[in-house]
Design an enzyme around this catalytic site. Sequence first.
Site, PDB file in Angstrom:
ATOM      1  N   ASP A 115    -119.598 -47.913 -14.709  1.00 50.86           N
ATOM      2  CA  ASP A 115    -119.220 -47.663 -16.108  1.00 50.86           C
ATOM      3  C   ASP A 115    -120.473 -47.779 -16.960  1.00 50.86           C
ATOM      4  OD1 ASP A 115    -117.714 -47.556 -18.644  1.00 50.86           O
ATOM      5  OD2 ASP A 115    -115.971 -47.991 -17.402  1.00 50.86           O
ATOM      6  N   GLU A 135    -112.105 -40.606 -21.746  1.00 47.09           N
ATOM      7  CA  GLU A 135    -112.976 -40.974 -22.860  1.00 47.09           C
ATOM      8  C   GLU A 135    -114.370 -40.361 -22.748  1.00 47.09           C
ATOM      9  OE1 GLU A 135    -110.984 -45.205 -24.126  1.00 47.09           O
ATOM     10  OE2 GLU A 135    -112.458 -45.296 -22.511  1.00 47.09           O
ATOM     11  N   HIS A 191    -118.566 -42.585 -19.529  1.00 50.75           N
ATOM     12  CA  HIS A 191    -118.724 -43.942 -18.992  1.00 50.75           C
ATOM     13  C   HIS A 191    -119.851 -44.001 -17.967  1.00 50.75           C
ATOM     14  CE1 HIS A 191    -115.371 -45.854 -21.050  1.00 50.75           C
ATOM     15  NE2 HIS A 191    -114.636 -44.784 -20.810  1.00 50.75           N
TER      16      HIS A 191
HETATM   17  C1  ACM Z   1    -108.972 -46.239 -19.824  1.00 47.26           C
HETATM   18  O1  ACM Z   1    -108.372 -47.283 -20.130  1.00 47.26           O
HETATM   19  N1  ACM Z   1    -110.019 -45.832 -20.527  1.00 47.26           N
HETATM   20  C2  ACM Z   1    -108.550 -45.436 -18.719  1.00 47.26           C
END
Ligand code: ACM
Length: 541
Positions: free
Chosen positions: A198, A332, A268
């Site tokens: 991440d 995201e 991420h």
């Molecule tokens: C997430 O909680 N961004 C999958």
Amino acid sequence: MKKLTIIAAAAAICSGCGNQPVADFGTVIPLPERIEQIADGQFVLKNGAVVSYDSGDSAMARNAAFLADFMKSDLGLKLRLEPEKRETAAVVLSVDTLISNPEGYEITVGQDGISISGGAPGGVFYGIQTLRKAVPAQTGRCSGVEFPLVKVSASPRFWYRGMHSDVVRHWFPVEYMKKYIDLMAFHGMNTLHWHLSDDQGWRIEIKRYPELTEKGSYRDGTMAGRDTSVFDNVPVSGYFTQNEIREVVEYAADRYITIIPEIDVPGHMMAALHCYPELGCTGGPYEVSKIWGVMPDILCAGNEDTFTLLEGVFDEVCCLFPSEYIHIGGDEAPRTRWEHCPKCQARIKAEGLVDDASSSAEAKLQSYFMTRVEEYLASKGRKIIGWDEILEGGVSQSATIMSWRGVAGGLEASRRGHDVIMTPCDYMYFDYYQSDDFDNEPMAMTGYVPLEKVYGFDPILPEMAAEEASHILGVQANLWAEYISTPEHAFYMALPRMAALSEVQWLYPDRKDWNSFTGRLSSFVKFYDRDGYNYARNHLD
Ligand code: ACM
Ligand code: ZN
């Protein structure tokens, strides 16, 4: 005086010897589907009793060893493993092909002993877990256990019964992973979703790209509380070597748990971009993030080197993890950098991607990105799972969707014919508060998921037609670790919500009952006490 002390010590030991607890299958979590009394009386499982099993099957030998280990560590009861000695055995473990679900089990307690059979060795394992959970936790060492003469059977409602572990925002060692896996097995779960990369760190050794862990596993501080402008300057680092990964995968597999690794792309990715800034649209520099949230910088989709790196990473991930599925994230990922990047725009042009009423060209570029990774993994015989954002620009039908922004993504995906795993944040995010007394809880992600809400969730929505419902593979809870930095805190957030989740995963709606569950939970948490797991107690209020 000396003599008196010795007598007192002997009395303490002897009171342990006379201790013979009575098992009750009606207290178990997850509650078995059927519990039928077949006769009056009881069978007493005694010290030295023999356990038989099919010696030709290494999984059954392991099951027998688990049973013996549990009885020894839980109750101080020593069982003797004697494969193929059915005639003299007090416990017989076997596979019964008449049990149609491979994870289903049947326990029969007769005058002469206990038989535990399963549709496959995994079913036998769940039968063993149910047997141990029927014995009260506060027993301590005993000379034998009384079992009522009953027939008990169960098959899980859902095939996918998951828990997620984020080892990025904070890193946790192998020993923690094993304790987490033990807990999952205790709750009848079979899939661990392991979030390994991440923005805040890269936690899996990749031999071809050593910088990922050499540089990408380290950050020199973390935002203080919820303030993104103040940092604690405490370094956070750590990663799993490939040998450690293999060790954890094998430990889980022995307990019938598959680990699905997640490498989250194209967003991420700040830890990887810190190591390879040329793979970002602006060229960087980028730092391993010290703040939580959604970062604007993501992998450049126009740069071929991005795909070269990912293929190299996934080559090694596939060698380490035998799972049918690999999770490739997709959540995201803001597409603003792509809008302004000449390479990404050239890719959009070359692929003929255009804005239309339902998606932007950049959303379709994400679809191109995910599909390219999916095809690479398919060439290695693997399927992908992605977060529900991947539906936005269109995604191949073979992708399994993890519905996290509520259940709408899961419903839509099931209507489009995708398989779905339900992890809606408002029911299944165990990093959210479990009590509304926020001031007296450790800081958590803002959101409120009390135990009752977890228990009440049904992954099959009332509006789903049978065909849509058939795509719901199961349900998982997520434990993101932004505000969780120690194992004790992680277990506090997971427990006892995992117990509620286990009944969502195993029980059909007509068997679920909140009052019955909370009644059983008050004794069930004593297992957590016994085994040294921290847990939240607000359900006792
Ligand atoms: C997430 O909680 N961004 C999958
Ligand atoms: Zn770009």
